[in-house]
Design a protein around this motif. Sequence first.
Motif, mmCIF file in Angstrom:
data_model
loop_
_atom_site.group_PDB
_atom_site.id
_atom_site.type_symbol
_atom_site.label_atom_id
_atom_site.label_comp_id
_atom_site.label_asym_id
_atom_site.label_seq_id
_atom_site.Cartn_x
_atom_site.Cartn_y
_atom_site.Cartn_z
ATOM 1 N N GLY A 381 0.866 -1.173 0.000
ATOM 2 C CA GLY A 381 0.000 0.000 0.000
ATOM 3 C C GLY A 381 0.900 1.219 0.000
ATOM 4 N N PRO A 382 1.191 1.802 -1.162
ATOM 5 C CA PRO A 382 2.235 2.828 -1.258
ATOM 6 C C PRO A 382 1.816 4.184 -0.716
ATOM 7 N N ASP A 387 6.508 15.371 -6.681
ATOM 8 C CA ASP A 387 7.068 15.669 -7.996
ATOM 9 C C ASP A 387 8.346 14.874 -8.239
ATOM 10 N N GLY A 388 8.421 14.256 -9.408
ATOM 11 C CA GLY A 388 9.607 13.498 -9.780
ATOM 12 C C GLY A 388 9.552 12.033 -9.408
ATOM 13 N N GLU A 389 8.560 11.625 -8.625
ATOM 14 C CA GLU A 389 8.432 10.225 -8.217
ATOM 15 C C GLU A 389 7.326 9.539 -9.011
ATOM 16 N N ALA A 390 7.573 8.294 -9.395
ATOM 17 C CA ALA A 390 6.501 7.490 -9.978
ATOM 18 C C ALA A 390 5.530 7.053 -8.897
ATOM 19 N N VAL A 391 6.060 6.763 -7.728
ATOM 20 C CA VAL A 391 5.261 6.348 -6.584
ATOM 21 C C VAL A 391 6.040 6.717 -5.332
ATOM 22 N N GLY A 392 5.320 6.908 -4.216
ATOM 23 C CA GLY A 392 6.004 7.158 -2.966
ATOM 24 C C GLY A 392 6.562 5.868 -2.393
ATOM 25 N N PRO A 393 7.195 5.932 -1.223
ATOM 26 C CA PRO A 393 7.749 4.732 -0.605
ATOM 27 C C PRO A 393 6.767 3.566 -0.662
#
Length: 503
Positions: A381-382, A387-393
């Motif tokens: 569950g991300p 900005d600049g990320e495809a997905v967070g952690p």
Amino acid sequence: MRAVLAADIETSIADALQSISHTHPADFVQALKAAHARESKGPARHALLQLLVNSRLSAQARRPVCQDTGVVHVYARIGMDLRIRHDGPGPTPSLQTLANRAVARAYGCPGNPLRASMIRDPLDARRNTGDNTPAIVQVEMVEGDGLTLTVVAKGGGGDVKTRYAMLNPSDSVADWVLSQLPGMGAGWCPPGVLGLGVGGSPEQAVALAKRALFHPIDMPALLERGAVTAEERLRIDVYQRVNALGIGAQGLGGDTTVLDVKVATAASHAALLPVALVPNCAATRFVTFDMPAAGPAALPPPDPATWDGIPDALPAQEGIRVNLDALTQAEVSAWAAGDTLLLSGKLLTGRDAAHKRMADLLDRGQPLPVPLRGRTLYYVGPVDPVDGEAVGPAGPTTATRMDKFLPQLLAQTGLLATIGKAERGPQAIDAIKQHGAAYLSAVGGAAYLVARTVRSARVVAFADLGMEAIYEFEVQDMPVTVAVDARGRSVHAVFPVRTVPPA
């Protein structure tokens, strides 16, 4: 009478939550470094390295160390002579209200959004509150006019392993702890810290165990000087015996399962010995501070030297390169438990709520919104991207929660592989063996590091579930370990838990 402005308390809690989301306590990083330096087992040593690199990168990027950004706990020690002043309209807000406002601010911060995990109605629709409220607030009234706050983001992977027992007064607390560890598995993402609460009432013992966790790691100093009190003797006994079990980092077998053991006690009835155990995971996040006379609390900035000697990236990895877009049953069958894989291509995500919906659809004979034939499913569950990320952690969640769904999915959909953290239960392993599938393990607590392998992400089903929606990730060289291969061999069985006699 000293007064503290309510708005300053709210801001201090919000600032603390943002800080601890991405910055480990320095003592925790040093303990991980020491564990990595002495680790003799290759898989555990590599897992520890991933945790260290993830810690460094998260602090640099100011992005969460773990996708489970935690349930917020606020422990307040309030002096009887302190007054909380409110300059706005209406009555002075309660500490619960201030904490809730702070959580909503911190978890909705545009520059570092944190995952909302709290659900409002646990017995009904289990709807997400959307802002991670409410906080868990505990208040202790003390002498004086001070206000000390401990702000914690406690992940679910540790809390789910909480254990409680009512022992007889003559029973050994250490023996009871040792009996619990093997059954806890690795879902709490060891290595971490164990908190023990002994005495009090049943609910007090659990509260003592949890609160004991939020103190600096000092086991090396204790071992050097030796135990003086009964509590210190218990700490050392449990620490040494648990690490001798050989469970190791991520349950992969190794020298360090716990970095420290904390013990808190309280008076209890003469006929009772309440005992509780609460672990803290590799996403240790807390800070304690005193509210100043004026303004929000100023949290000291982290010392960059904390991460000296930790690389900015994992070294070039050796492993079996896997093209997920052309994965076949024959290829999956060739993997062996313990193999390192580097995954590239498209994979799907899904966890508890998505699995329940898929199972309901299959039970009704209806098609799934996304075909699973030939696909790999990642339990995650991300966090929302910036900005600049495809997905967070986007680190893995505990795989055993999906065990009851796996036989049906493998039998009816053509799913080839799943990815999560920790071990699988017998039901899941039997299904994996029967259908020639595989279970792959990623390192729990290395969420930002995993997210850097994701090149694109989009929601493909169940968008209303928020972080529990089904995403499609495109990854490049995502590192995983074959934890259960197509013959049902488990990497966790390669390093069996050893029985250790009392010290």
